[in-house]
Design an enzyme around this catalytic site. Structure first.
Site, PDB file in Angstrom:
ATOM      1  N   HIS A 128      39.931 -11.732  22.554  1.00  0.00           N
ATOM      2  CA  HIS A 128      40.217 -10.781  23.638  1.00  0.00           C
ATOM      3  C   HIS A 128      41.076  -9.647  23.088  1.00  0.00           C
ATOM      4  O   HIS A 128      41.979  -9.887  22.293  1.00  0.00           O
ATOM      5  CB  HIS A 128      40.953 -11.500  24.763  1.00  0.00           C
ATOM      6  CG  HIS A 128      41.461 -10.570  25.838  1.00  0.00           C
ATOM      7  ND1 HIS A 128      40.627 -10.067  26.828  1.00  0.00           N
ATOM      8  CD2 HIS A 128      42.686 -10.033  26.057  1.00  0.00           C
ATOM      9  CE1 HIS A 128      41.344  -9.274  27.617  1.00  0.00           C
ATOM     10  NE2 HIS A 128      42.601  -9.236  27.175  1.00  0.00           N
ATOM     11  N   ARG A 183       0.807  -1.221   0.000  1.00  0.00           N
ATOM     12  CA  ARG A 183       0.000   0.000   0.000  1.00  0.00           C
ATOM     13  C   ARG A 183       0.839   1.268   0.000  1.00  0.00           C
ATOM     14  O   ARG A 183       0.325   2.348  -0.294  1.00  0.00           O
ATOM     15  CB  ARG A 183      -0.962   0.005   1.182  1.00  0.00           C
ATOM     16  CG  ARG A 183      -0.334  -0.022   2.552  1.00  0.00           C
ATOM     17  CD  ARG A 183      -1.365  -0.303   3.629  1.00  0.00           C
ATOM     18  NE  ARG A 183      -0.785  -0.448   4.953  1.00  0.00           N
ATOM     19  CZ  ARG A 183      -0.749   0.525   5.857  1.00  0.00           C
ATOM     20  NH1 ARG A 183      -1.264   1.701   5.571  1.00  0.00           N
ATOM     21  NH2 ARG A 183      -0.209   0.316   7.044  1.00  0.00           N
TER      22      ARG A 183
END
Length: 573
Positions: free
Chosen positions: A546, A141
Protein backbone atom coordinates in the site's frame (compact mmCIF):
# COMPACT_ATOMS: atom_id res chain seq x y z
CA UNK A 1 12.01 -52.91 6.75
CA UNK A 2 12.48 -52.48 2.99
CA UNK A 3 15.95 -51.75 1.68
CA UNK A 4 16.48 -49.19 -1.09
CA UNK A 5 18.82 -50.15 -3.91
CA UNK A 6 20.25 -48.33 -6.89
CA UNK A 7 19.55 -49.73 -10.35
CA UNK A 8 22.11 -49.02 -13.03
CA UNK A 9 22.26 -49.73 -16.75
CA UNK A 10 24.16 -52.98 -17.43
CA UNK A 11 26.79 -53.51 -20.10
CA UNK A 12 25.35 -52.50 -23.49
CA UNK A 13 28.14 -53.95 -25.58
CA UNK A 14 29.36 -51.45 -28.16
CA UNK A 15 26.60 -48.93 -27.47
CA UNK A 16 26.75 -45.78 -25.37
CA UNK A 17 24.57 -42.70 -24.96
CA UNK A 18 21.45 -44.50 -26.16
CA UNK A 19 18.12 -42.67 -25.76
CA UNK A 20 15.31 -43.73 -23.43
CA UNK A 21 12.20 -44.21 -25.58
CA UNK A 22 9.73 -45.72 -23.12
CA UNK A 23 9.17 -45.76 -19.34
CA UNK A 24 6.24 -48.11 -18.63
CA UNK A 25 6.22 -47.72 -14.82
CA UNK A 26 5.93 -44.77 -12.48
CA UNK A 27 7.39 -44.11 -9.01
CA UNK A 28 5.30 -45.69 -6.26
CA UNK A 29 4.18 -48.61 -8.39
CA UNK A 30 4.99 -52.23 -7.39
CA UNK A 31 7.14 -54.11 -9.90
CA UNK A 32 7.86 -57.80 -10.40
CA UNK A 33 11.23 -59.35 -10.96
CA UNK A 34 12.22 -59.00 -14.64
CA UNK A 35 9.44 -56.46 -15.27
CA UNK A 36 10.57 -53.81 -17.77
CA UNK A 37 11.50 -50.51 -16.12
CA UNK A 38 12.53 -48.66 -19.25
CA UNK A 39 13.28 -49.24 -22.91
CA UNK A 40 16.31 -47.82 -24.72
CA UNK A 41 17.00 -47.75 -28.44
CA UNK A 42 20.24 -48.20 -30.34
CA UNK A 43 20.54 -47.53 -34.04
CA UNK A 44 19.54 -51.12 -34.82
CA UNK A 45 17.51 -52.51 -31.93
CA UNK A 46 15.62 -51.71 -28.74
CA UNK A 47 16.62 -53.06 -25.32
CA UNK A 48 14.47 -53.64 -22.25
CA UNK A 49 16.02 -52.76 -18.89
CA UNK A 50 14.19 -55.06 -16.43
CA UNK A 51 13.89 -54.90 -12.67
CA UNK A 52 16.40 -57.28 -11.03
CA UNK A 53 14.04 -57.97 -8.14
CA UNK A 54 10.45 -57.58 -6.98
CA UNK A 55 9.71 -54.45 -5.00
CA UNK A 56 8.36 -50.91 -5.27
CA UNK A 57 9.81 -48.28 -7.59
CA UNK A 58 10.91 -45.40 -5.36
CA UNK A 59 12.35 -43.05 -7.95
CA UNK A 60 12.92 -42.91 -11.71
CA UNK A 61 16.02 -40.81 -12.37
CA UNK A 62 15.79 -40.52 -16.15
CA UNK A 63 13.11 -39.24 -18.51
CA UNK A 64 12.02 -39.80 -22.08
CA UNK A 65 14.69 -38.62 -24.47
CA UNK A 66 17.51 -38.81 -21.91
CA UNK A 67 20.57 -40.81 -22.98
CA UNK A 68 22.14 -43.54 -20.87
CA UNK A 69 25.24 -45.74 -20.99
CA UNK A 70 26.52 -48.73 -19.06
CA UNK A 71 26.61 -47.84 -15.36
CA UNK A 72 24.15 -44.93 -15.57
CA UNK A 73 22.01 -44.71 -12.43
CA UNK A 74 18.43 -44.89 -13.68
CA UNK A 75 16.16 -45.82 -10.76
CA UNK A 76 15.88 -46.71 -7.08
CA UNK A 77 13.97 -49.77 -5.89
CA UNK A 78 12.62 -50.61 -2.41
CA UNK A 79 12.95 -54.37 -1.82
CA UNK A 80 11.41 -56.32 1.07
CA UNK A 81 14.57 -58.18 1.92
CA UNK A 82 15.45 -58.02 5.65
CA UNK A 83 19.19 -58.01 6.23
CA UNK A 84 20.05 -57.62 2.60
CA UNK A 85 23.24 -55.72 1.82
CA UNK A 86 22.75 -52.31 0.27
CA UNK A 87 24.65 -52.67 -2.96
CA UNK A 88 23.85 -51.53 -6.48
CA UNK A 89 21.60 -53.81 -8.48
CA UNK A 90 22.40 -54.18 -12.16
CA UNK A 91 19.69 -55.60 -14.34
CA UNK A 92 20.69 -58.39 -16.73
CA UNK A 93 20.33 -57.47 -20.38
CA UNK A 94 17.81 -59.63 -22.25
CA UNK A 95 18.31 -60.53 -25.86
CA UNK A 96 17.72 -57.52 -28.10
CA UNK A 97 14.37 -57.36 -29.75
CA UNK A 98 14.31 -56.11 -33.34
CA UNK A 99 13.43 -52.47 -33.68
CA UNK A 100 10.01 -51.90 -35.16
CA UNK A 101 10.34 -50.58 -38.70
CA UNK A 102 9.01 -47.09 -39.31
CA UNK A 103 5.61 -46.92 -40.96
CA UNK A 104 7.18 -45.58 -44.13
CA UNK A 105 10.68 -44.59 -45.27
CA UNK A 106 11.74 -41.13 -44.17
CA UNK A 107 14.49 -39.01 -45.67
CA UNK A 108 17.65 -38.68 -43.62
CA UNK A 109 17.07 -35.57 -41.59
CA UNK A 110 19.16 -32.49 -42.12
CA UNK A 111 18.05 -31.32 -38.67
CA UNK A 112 16.29 -32.65 -35.62
CA UNK A 113 13.73 -29.86 -35.64
CA UNK A 114 12.57 -27.43 -38.30
CA UNK A 115 10.66 -24.36 -37.12
CA UNK A 116 8.72 -22.32 -39.68
CA UNK A 117 8.25 -18.77 -38.43
CA UNK A 118 10.48 -16.63 -36.22
CA UNK A 119 7.83 -14.83 -34.18
CA UNK A 120 7.50 -15.15 -30.38
CA UNK A 121 6.18 -18.71 -30.63
CA UNK A 122 8.64 -19.79 -33.30
CA UNK A 123 11.84 -18.42 -31.82
CA UNK A 124 10.81 -19.60 -28.34
CA UNK A 125 10.28 -23.11 -29.70
CA UNK A 126 13.60 -23.04 -31.58
CA UNK A 127 15.55 -21.80 -28.57
CA UNK A 128 13.91 -24.28 -26.20
CA UNK A 129 14.67 -27.16 -28.56
CA UNK A 130 18.29 -26.04 -28.88
CA UNK A 131 18.55 -25.92 -25.08
CA UNK A 132 17.40 -29.55 -25.10
CA UNK A 133 20.25 -30.51 -27.41
CA UNK A 134 18.37 -30.55 -30.70
CA UNK A 135 19.83 -29.46 -34.04
CA UNK A 136 17.46 -26.69 -35.08
CA UNK A 137 16.79 -24.88 -38.34
CA UNK A 138 14.56 -21.81 -38.09
CA UNK A 139 13.02 -20.47 -41.33
CA UNK A 140 11.91 -16.83 -41.23
CA UNK A 141 10.51 -14.98 -44.25
CA UNK A 142 11.34 -11.51 -42.89
CA UNK A 143 14.78 -9.93 -42.61
CA UNK A 144 14.82 -10.14 -38.81
CA UNK A 145 13.52 -12.52 -36.16
CA UNK A 146 10.58 -11.53 -33.99
CA UNK A 147 7.68 -11.91 -36.41
CA UNK A 148 4.73 -9.55 -36.59
CA UNK A 149 4.70 -8.98 -32.83
CA UNK A 150 8.19 -7.63 -32.48
CA UNK A 151 8.66 -5.98 -35.87
CA UNK A 152 5.27 -4.57 -36.85
CA UNK A 153 2.92 -5.32 -33.96
CA UNK A 154 3.14 -5.59 -30.19
CA UNK A 155 6.48 -3.87 -29.59
CA UNK A 156 6.38 -0.88 -31.98
CA UNK A 157 2.76 -0.21 -31.06
CA UNK A 158 3.68 -0.16 -27.36
CA UNK A 159 6.54 2.25 -28.07
CA UNK A 160 4.08 4.62 -29.73
CA UNK A 161 1.43 4.07 -27.07
CA UNK A 162 3.99 5.01 -24.42
CA UNK A 163 4.66 8.26 -26.23
CA UNK A 164 0.93 8.90 -26.56
CA UNK A 165 0.30 8.22 -22.87
CA UNK A 166 3.10 10.53 -21.72
CA UNK A 167 1.91 13.27 -24.09
CA UNK A 168 -1.65 13.16 -22.81
CA UNK A 169 -0.56 12.85 -19.18
CA UNK A 170 1.47 16.03 -19.59
CA UNK A 171 -1.68 17.81 -20.77
CA UNK A 172 -3.67 16.50 -17.81
CA UNK A 173 -1.09 17.81 -15.36
CA UNK A 174 -2.28 21.34 -16.12
CA UNK A 175 -5.24 20.64 -13.83
CA UNK A 176 -2.74 19.98 -11.01
CA UNK A 177 -0.71 23.12 -11.49
CA UNK A 178 1.97 21.90 -13.91
CA UNK A 179 1.67 23.26 -17.44
CA UNK A 180 3.79 22.60 -20.50
CA UNK A 181 3.74 24.18 -23.90
CA UNK A 182 1.70 22.64 -26.69
CA UNK A 183 3.48 19.50 -27.92
CA UNK A 184 5.14 19.50 -31.32
CA UNK A 185 5.47 16.24 -33.20
CA UNK A 186 8.70 15.38 -35.03
CA UNK A 187 7.62 12.29 -36.96
CA UNK A 188 11.14 11.42 -38.06
CA UNK A 189 12.42 11.33 -34.46
CA UNK A 190 9.35 9.37 -33.40
CA UNK A 191 9.97 6.82 -36.15
CA UNK A 192 13.62 6.59 -35.06
CA UNK A 193 12.61 5.94 -31.46
CA UNK A 194 10.21 3.20 -32.56
CA UNK A 195 12.76 1.62 -34.90
CA UNK A 196 15.45 1.71 -32.21
CA UNK A 197 13.19 -0.11 -29.77
CA UNK A 198 12.54 -2.83 -32.34
CA UNK A 199 16.18 -3.08 -33.44
CA UNK A 200 17.44 -3.56 -29.89
CA UNK A 201 15.18 -6.59 -29.48
CA UNK A 202 15.77 -8.10 -32.92
CA UNK A 203 19.54 -7.78 -32.49
CA UNK A 204 19.19 -9.59 -29.16
CA UNK A 205 17.27 -12.44 -30.78
CA UNK A 206 19.87 -12.81 -33.51
CA UNK A 207 22.61 -13.01 -30.88
CA UNK A 208 20.73 -15.65 -28.87
CA UNK A 209 20.19 -17.71 -32.03
CA UNK A 210 23.95 -17.66 -32.65
CA UNK A 211 24.70 -18.56 -29.04
CA UNK A 212 22.39 -21.56 -29.27
CA UNK A 213 23.70 -22.57 -32.72
CA UNK A 214 20.21 -22.28 -34.22
CA UNK A 215 20.60 -22.02 -37.99
CA UNK A 216 18.41 -19.20 -39.29
CA UNK A 217 17.34 -19.50 -42.94
CA UNK A 218 15.85 -16.38 -44.53
CA UNK A 219 13.08 -17.32 -46.92
CA UNK A 220 9.58 -18.69 -47.39
CA UNK A 221 8.98 -22.38 -46.68
CA UNK A 222 6.53 -24.79 -48.29
CA UNK A 223 6.16 -28.45 -47.45
CA UNK A 224 7.04 -30.84 -50.26
CA UNK A 225 6.47 -33.99 -48.23
CA UNK A 226 6.08 -35.22 -44.65
CA UNK A 227 9.81 -34.78 -44.00
CA UNK A 228 10.88 -32.00 -46.33
CA UNK A 229 10.30 -28.34 -47.10
CA UNK A 230 11.50 -26.19 -49.96
CA UNK A 231 12.62 -22.72 -48.92
CA UNK A 232 12.51 -19.88 -51.45
CA UNK A 233 15.53 -17.92 -50.24
CA UNK A 234 15.72 -14.15 -50.26
CA UNK A 235 18.50 -14.25 -52.84
CA UNK A 236 16.24 -15.97 -55.38
CA UNK A 237 17.52 -19.54 -55.05
CA UNK A 238 15.86 -22.42 -53.21
CA UNK A 239 16.99 -24.80 -50.52
CA UNK A 240 15.50 -28.13 -49.51
CA UNK A 241 15.53 -28.92 -45.78
CA UNK A 242 14.78 -32.34 -44.33
CA UNK A 243 13.77 -32.79 -40.72
CA UNK A 244 12.88 -35.34 -38.08
CA UNK A 245 10.22 -33.07 -36.60
CA UNK A 246 8.75 -29.72 -37.53
CA UNK A 247 6.86 -26.93 -35.78
CA UNK A 248 4.58 -24.67 -37.82
CA UNK A 249 4.63 -21.18 -36.26
CA UNK A 250 3.76 -19.13 -39.33
CA UNK A 251 1.45 -16.66 -37.58
CA UNK A 252 -1.34 -14.72 -39.23
CA UNK A 253 -1.99 -11.84 -41.63
CA UNK A 254 -4.42 -8.90 -41.59
CA UNK A 255 -7.77 -9.42 -43.27
CA UNK A 256 -8.06 -7.30 -46.43
CA UNK A 257 -11.56 -5.92 -46.93
CA UNK A 258 -12.76 -6.40 -50.53
CA UNK A 259 -14.70 -3.12 -50.77
CA UNK A 260 -11.58 -0.99 -50.19
CA UNK A 261 -9.59 0.29 -53.20
CA UNK A 262 -5.85 -0.11 -53.60
CA UNK A 263 -4.57 3.22 -52.33
CA UNK A 264 -1.60 4.18 -50.10
CA UNK A 265 -4.00 6.10 -47.85
CA UNK A 266 -5.63 2.78 -46.89
CA UNK A 267 -3.37 0.85 -44.52
CA UNK A 268 -3.42 -2.12 -42.19
CA UNK A 269 -1.77 -2.12 -38.76
CA UNK A 270 1.68 -2.55 -40.32
CA UNK A 271 1.20 0.52 -42.49
CA UNK A 272 -0.23 2.52 -39.60
CA UNK A 273 2.83 1.77 -37.46
CA UNK A 274 5.06 3.24 -40.15
CA UNK A 275 3.58 6.66 -39.27
CA UNK A 276 3.34 7.89 -42.88
CA UNK A 277 1.82 11.16 -41.65
CA UNK A 278 -0.55 12.51 -39.03
CA UNK A 279 -3.94 12.66 -40.79
CA UNK A 280 -6.48 15.36 -40.09
CA UNK A 281 -9.24 12.73 -40.16
CA UNK A 282 -8.74 9.02 -39.57
CA UNK A 283 -11.24 6.22 -40.05
CA UNK A 284 -10.61 3.03 -38.08
CA UNK A 285 -12.49 0.02 -39.44
CA UNK A 286 -12.75 -2.41 -36.55
CA UNK A 287 -13.46 -1.67 -32.90
CA UNK A 288 -11.22 -4.37 -31.47
CA UNK A 289 -7.91 -4.11 -29.66
CA UNK A 290 -5.70 -3.30 -32.67
CA UNK A 291 -8.02 -0.64 -34.04
CA UNK A 292 -8.48 1.13 -30.72
CA UNK A 293 -4.78 1.05 -29.89
CA UNK A 294 -3.98 2.76 -33.18
CA UNK A 295 -6.83 5.22 -32.61
CA UNK A 296 -5.19 6.11 -29.29
CA UNK A 297 -1.81 6.77 -30.93
CA UNK A 298 -3.09 8.89 -33.81
CA UNK A 299 -5.48 10.82 -31.57
CA UNK A 300 -2.62 11.75 -29.25
CA UNK A 301 -0.67 12.96 -32.29
CA UNK A 302 -3.52 15.25 -33.28
CA UNK A 303 -5.88 13.29 -35.57
CA UNK A 304 -9.66 13.32 -35.28
CA UNK A 305 -10.96 9.75 -35.35
CA UNK A 306 -14.08 7.90 -36.46
CA UNK A 307 -14.50 4.23 -35.60
CA UNK A 308 -16.85 1.84 -37.38
CA UNK A 309 -17.59 -1.61 -35.96
CA UNK A 310 -20.04 -4.08 -37.51
CA UNK A 311 -20.74 -5.75 -34.14
CA UNK A 312 -23.12 -4.16 -31.63
CA UNK A 313 -20.36 -2.71 -29.45
CA UNK A 314 -16.67 -1.94 -29.22
CA UNK A 315 -14.34 -4.56 -27.72
CA UNK A 316 -16.90 -7.32 -28.13
CA UNK A 317 -16.32 -9.99 -25.51
CA UNK A 318 -15.26 -7.53 -22.81
CA UNK A 319 -17.78 -6.83 -20.03
CA UNK A 320 -19.84 -3.69 -20.63
CA UNK A 321 -19.04 -2.08 -17.26
CA UNK A 322 -15.36 -1.95 -18.20
CA UNK A 323 -16.06 -0.76 -21.74
CA UNK A 324 -18.32 1.94 -20.30
CA UNK A 325 -15.42 3.30 -18.22
CA UNK A 326 -13.17 3.23 -21.28
CA UNK A 327 -15.76 4.93 -23.48
CA UNK A 328 -16.23 7.83 -21.08
CA UNK A 329 -12.47 8.37 -20.82
CA UNK A 330 -12.07 8.36 -24.61
CA UNK A 331 -15.04 10.43 -25.72
CA UNK A 332 -12.68 13.30 -26.59
CA UNK A 333 -10.90 11.18 -29.21
CA UNK A 334 -13.80 10.41 -31.48
CA UNK A 335 -16.06 12.41 -33.70
CA UNK A 336 -18.16 9.29 -34.28
CA UNK A 337 -18.27 5.74 -32.94
CA UNK A 338 -20.51 3.74 -35.29
CA UNK A 339 -21.44 0.32 -33.89
CA UNK A 340 -23.62 -2.18 -35.68
CA UNK A 341 -22.54 -0.46 -38.90
CA UNK A 342 -20.54 -1.74 -41.88
CA UNK A 343 -18.49 -0.08 -44.60
CA UNK A 344 -20.46 -0.41 -47.86
CA UNK A 345 -18.03 1.20 -50.29
CA UNK A 346 -14.94 3.38 -50.48
CA UNK A 347 -13.63 5.57 -53.30
CA UNK A 348 -10.18 7.09 -53.63
CA UNK A 349 -10.50 10.79 -54.44
CA UNK A 350 -7.94 13.59 -54.57
CA UNK A 351 -9.27 15.06 -51.32
CA UNK A 352 -9.34 11.73 -49.45
CA UNK A 353 -11.02 8.34 -49.20
CA UNK A 354 -14.80 8.77 -49.47
CA UNK A 355 -16.55 6.08 -47.44
CA UNK A 356 -20.22 5.16 -47.29
CA UNK A 357 -21.74 3.17 -44.44
CA UNK A 358 -24.74 0.92 -43.93
CA UNK A 359 -27.91 2.12 -42.29
CA UNK A 360 -28.44 5.81 -41.66
CA UNK A 361 -24.81 6.69 -40.88
CA UNK A 362 -23.64 9.72 -42.82
CA UNK A 363 -20.76 9.14 -45.28
CA UNK A 364 -17.35 10.62 -44.55
CA UNK A 365 -14.10 11.53 -46.28
CA UNK A 366 -10.81 10.61 -44.60
CA UNK A 367 -7.11 11.35 -45.05
CA UNK A 368 -6.19 7.88 -43.77
CA UNK A 369 -8.19 4.67 -43.38
CA UNK A 370 -7.00 1.87 -41.10
CA UNK A 371 -8.48 -1.55 -41.75
CA UNK A 372 -8.27 -3.49 -38.50
CA UNK A 373 -11.06 -5.97 -39.08
CA UNK A 374 -9.20 -9.04 -37.87
CA UNK A 375 -6.50 -11.50 -38.89
CA UNK A 376 -6.43 -14.85 -40.67
CA UNK A 377 -3.99 -17.74 -40.06
CA UNK A 378 -1.14 -18.34 -42.51
CA UNK A 379 -1.27 -22.14 -42.35
CA UNK A 380 -2.97 -22.47 -45.74
CA UNK A 381 0.04 -20.84 -47.45
CA UNK A 382 2.54 -23.52 -46.42
CA UNK A 383 1.55 -26.47 -48.61
CA UNK A 384 0.62 -28.51 -45.56
CA UNK A 385 -1.41 -30.90 -47.70
CA UNK A 386 1.86 -32.19 -49.20
CA UNK A 387 2.84 -33.29 -45.69
CA UNK A 388 -0.59 -34.79 -45.00
CA UNK A 389 -1.44 -32.18 -42.35
CA UNK A 390 -5.15 -31.44 -42.03
CA UNK A 391 -6.68 -27.95 -41.88
CA UNK A 392 -10.01 -26.88 -40.40
CA UNK A 393 -11.29 -23.51 -41.54
CA UNK A 394 -7.75 -22.31 -42.16
CA UNK A 395 -6.54 -23.34 -38.69
CA UNK A 396 -4.41 -26.40 -37.95
CA UNK A 397 -6.06 -28.78 -35.45
CA UNK A 398 -3.66 -29.97 -32.73
CA UNK A 399 -3.76 -32.02 -29.54
CA UNK A 400 -2.53 -31.03 -26.08
CA UNK A 401 1.08 -31.60 -27.15
CA UNK A 402 0.51 -29.34 -30.17
CA UNK A 403 0.78 -32.33 -32.54
CA UNK A 404 -1.09 -32.27 -35.81
CA UNK A 405 -2.61 -35.39 -37.34
CA UNK A 406 0.93 -36.12 -38.59
CA UNK A 407 2.65 -37.06 -35.30
CA UNK A 408 6.08 -35.52 -36.00
CA UNK A 409 4.64 -32.20 -37.22
CA UNK A 410 3.46 -29.68 -34.63
CA UNK A 411 1.70 -26.31 -34.90
CA UNK A 412 1.43 -23.40 -32.48
CA UNK A 413 0.27 -19.81 -32.09
CA UNK A 414 -2.06 -18.00 -34.45
CA UNK A 415 -2.08 -21.02 -36.80
CA UNK A 416 -3.97 -23.19 -34.33
CA UNK A 417 -6.80 -20.87 -33.31
CA UNK A 418 -7.95 -18.09 -31.05
CA UNK A 419 -6.87 -16.19 -29.12
CA UNK A 420 -4.17 -14.88 -31.44
CA UNK A 421 -1.81 -13.67 -28.74
CA UNK A 422 1.97 -13.74 -28.52
CA UNK A 423 2.10 -14.98 -24.94
CA UNK A 424 -0.09 -17.96 -25.84
CA UNK A 425 2.24 -18.80 -28.74
CA UNK A 426 5.33 -18.69 -26.50
CA UNK A 427 3.92 -21.25 -24.07
CA UNK A 428 2.72 -23.47 -26.90
CA UNK A 429 6.17 -23.21 -28.50
CA UNK A 430 7.83 -24.52 -25.36
CA UNK A 431 5.37 -27.42 -25.17
CA UNK A 432 5.87 -28.36 -28.83
CA UNK A 433 9.67 -28.21 -28.57
CA UNK A 434 9.69 -30.40 -25.48
CA UNK A 435 7.24 -32.91 -26.96
CA UNK A 436 9.24 -33.07 -30.21
CA UNK A 437 12.35 -33.85 -28.16
CA UNK A 438 10.58 -36.75 -26.47
CA UNK A 439 9.70 -35.08 -23.18
CA UNK A 440 6.33 -35.23 -21.49
CA UNK A 441 4.71 -31.84 -21.99
CA UNK A 442 1.22 -30.54 -22.62
CA UNK A 443 -0.56 -27.22 -23.06
CA UNK A 444 -3.14 -27.11 -20.29
CA UNK A 445 -3.46 -23.42 -19.45
CA UNK A 446 -6.61 -22.71 -17.47
CA UNK A 447 -6.69 -19.11 -18.70
CA UNK A 448 -4.98 -16.91 -21.28
CA UNK A 449 -5.10 -13.24 -20.24
CA UNK A 450 -5.90 -10.49 -22.74
CA UNK A 451 -4.99 -6.81 -22.68
CA UNK A 452 -6.07 -3.76 -24.65
CA UNK A 453 -3.13 -1.37 -24.31
CA UNK A 454 -5.28 1.69 -24.79
CA UNK A 455 -5.65 4.66 -22.45
CA UNK A 456 -6.88 3.46 -20.05
CA UNK A 457 -5.83 -0.16 -20.40
CA UNK A 458 -8.37 -2.97 -20.12
CA UNK A 459 -7.20 -6.43 -19.05
CA UNK A 460 -9.16 -9.58 -18.37
CA UNK A 461 -8.57 -13.27 -17.67
CA UNK A 462 -10.81 -16.28 -17.37
CA UNK A 463 -14.59 -16.12 -17.36
CA UNK A 464 -16.28 -12.79 -18.00
CA UNK A 465 -19.53 -11.77 -16.33
CA UNK A 466 -21.20 -11.59 -19.75
CA UNK A 467 -20.10 -15.12 -20.65
CA UNK A 468 -21.18 -16.47 -17.27
CA UNK A 469 -24.69 -15.07 -17.73
CA UNK A 470 -24.92 -16.43 -21.27
CA UNK A 471 -23.90 -19.89 -20.06
CA UNK A 472 -26.21 -19.80 -17.05
CA UNK A 473 -23.28 -20.31 -14.70
CA UNK A 474 -23.78 -19.11 -11.14
CA UNK A 475 -21.01 -16.72 -10.10
CA UNK A 476 -20.53 -14.10 -7.43
CA UNK A 477 -19.06 -10.80 -8.62
CA UNK A 478 -16.91 -8.59 -6.41
CA UNK A 479 -16.03 -5.06 -7.50
CA UNK A 480 -13.62 -2.52 -6.11
CA UNK A 481 -14.01 0.99 -7.57
CA UNK A 482 -10.76 2.89 -7.77
CA UNK A 483 -12.52 5.94 -6.37
CA UNK A 484 -11.73 4.28 -3.02
CA UNK A 485 -8.04 3.71 -3.86
CA UNK A 486 -5.61 6.25 -2.46
CA UNK A 487 -3.03 5.52 -5.15
CA UNK A 488 -5.59 5.81 -7.95
CA UNK A 489 -6.83 9.14 -6.60
CA UNK A 490 -3.26 10.44 -6.33
CA UNK A 491 -2.59 9.31 -9.90
CA UNK A 492 -5.76 10.84 -11.30
CA UNK A 493 -7.10 7.35 -12.07
CA UNK A 494 -10.08 7.25 -9.72
CA UNK A 495 -12.30 6.22 -12.64
CA UNK A 496 -10.77 2.71 -12.70
CA UNK A 497 -12.34 -0.57 -11.63
CA UNK A 498 -11.18 -4.01 -10.53
CA UNK A 499 -13.58 -6.94 -10.38
CA UNK A 500 -13.32 -10.63 -9.62
CA UNK A 501 -15.70 -13.51 -10.38
CA UNK A 502 -16.04 -16.45 -8.00
CA UNK A 503 -17.78 -19.75 -8.61
CA UNK A 504 -20.95 -19.74 -6.53
CA UNK A 505 -20.47 -23.36 -5.46
CA UNK A 506 -16.73 -23.72 -4.84
CA UNK A 507 -15.85 -20.10 -4.06
CA UNK A 508 -12.84 -20.29 -6.35
CA UNK A 509 -11.94 -17.35 -8.56
CA UNK A 510 -12.87 -18.09 -12.17
CA UNK A 511 -12.34 -14.70 -13.80
CA UNK A 512 -11.30 -11.13 -13.32
CA UNK A 513 -10.97 -7.84 -15.15
CA UNK A 514 -9.34 -4.46 -14.61
CA UNK A 515 -9.73 -1.10 -16.35
CA UNK A 516 -7.22 1.62 -15.56
CA UNK A 517 -3.52 2.45 -15.89
CA UNK A 518 -1.22 -0.60 -15.76
CA UNK A 519 -4.15 -3.03 -15.92
CA UNK A 520 -2.06 -5.29 -18.15
CA UNK A 521 0.74 -5.40 -15.59
CA UNK A 522 -1.67 -6.47 -12.84
CA UNK A 523 -3.83 -9.07 -14.58
CA UNK A 524 -1.14 -11.74 -14.15
CA UNK A 525 -2.05 -12.02 -10.47
CA UNK A 526 -5.64 -12.84 -11.41
CA UNK A 527 -4.47 -15.43 -13.95
CA UNK A 528 -2.22 -17.04 -11.33
CA UNK A 529 -5.06 -17.10 -8.81
CA UNK A 530 -7.27 -18.94 -11.29
CA UNK A 531 -4.51 -21.40 -12.16
CA UNK A 532 -3.88 -22.10 -8.46
CA UNK A 533 -7.57 -22.51 -7.61
CA UNK A 534 -7.50 -19.61 -5.14
CA UNK A 535 -10.62 -18.32 -3.44
CA UNK A 536 -11.49 -14.88 -2.08
CA UNK A 537 -9.82 -15.60 1.26
CA UNK A 538 -6.55 -16.64 -0.44
CA UNK A 539 -6.44 -13.37 -2.38
CA UNK A 540 -7.86 -11.07 0.28
CA UNK A 541 -5.60 -12.39 3.04
CA UNK A 542 -2.53 -11.97 0.87
CA UNK A 543 -0.91 -8.73 1.99
CA UNK A 544 -0.60 -6.36 -0.97
CA UNK A 545 1.68 -3.32 -0.75
CA UNK A 546 0.00 0.00 0.00
CA UNK A 547 -0.59 2.35 -1.68
CA UNK A 548 -0.59 0.62 -5.05
CA UNK A 549 -3.01 -0.01 -7.86
CA UNK A 550 -2.29 -3.72 -7.47
CA UNK A 551 -3.81 -3.79 -4.01
CA UNK A 552 -7.22 -3.23 -5.64
CA UNK A 553 -7.17 -6.95 -6.49
CA UNK A 554 -6.89 -7.85 -2.82
CA UNK A 555 -9.50 -5.23 -1.92
CA UNK A 556 -11.91 -6.63 -4.52
CA UNK A 557 -11.52 -10.05 -2.89
CA UNK A 558 -12.18 -8.51 0.52
CA UNK A 559 -15.28 -6.85 -0.93
CA UNK A 560 -16.42 -10.28 -2.09
CA UNK A 561 -16.02 -11.55 1.47
CA UNK A 562 -17.97 -8.59 2.85
CA UNK A 563 -15.09 -7.40 5.02
CA UNK A 564 -13.51 -4.59 2.98
CA UNK A 565 -12.94 -1.64 5.32
CA UNK A 566 -12.07 0.64 2.40
CA UNK A 567 -15.71 0.59 1.23
CA UNK A 568 -18.97 1.47 2.98
CA UNK A 569 -20.24 -1.34 5.24
CA UNK A 570 -22.28 -4.10 3.70
CA UNK A 571 -25.85 -4.21 5.01
CA UNK A 572 -26.30 -7.12 7.40
CA UNK A 573 -28.88 -9.72 6.54
Amino acid sequence: MPETFDIRVPDLGDYADVPVIEIPVAPGQPVDKDQTLLVVESDKATLDIPSPAAGRLVEMLVGLGDTVSAGTLVARLAVEAPGARAEPLTAPVPAPRPAAPPPEPRAEAGCDLLVIGGGPGGYSAAFRAADLGQRVVLVERHATLGGVCLNVGCIPSKALLHVAAVTEEAVRLAAHGISFGAPTVDLEKLRTFKAGTVRRLTDGLAQMARQRKVEVVRGTARFTGPDTVSVALHGGSTRDVTFSAAIVAAGSSPVALPMLPDDPRIVNSTGALELPAVPRRLLVIGGGIIGLEMATVYSALGARVDVVERLPSLLEGVDRDLVSVWTKRNAHRFDRVLTGVEVVSAEARPDGIAVTFSGEAEPGTYDLVLQAAGRRPNGATLGLDAAGVALDGGFVPVDAQMRTNVPHIFAIGDCVGQPMLAHKAVHQGHVAAEAAAGHKAGFDAAVIPSVAYTDPEIAWAGLTETAAKAAGRAVEVARFPWAASGRAIANGADYGLTKLLFDAQTGRVVGGAIVGPSAGDMIGEVALAIEMGADATDIGRTIHPHPTLGETIGLAAEAGLGLCTDLPPVARR
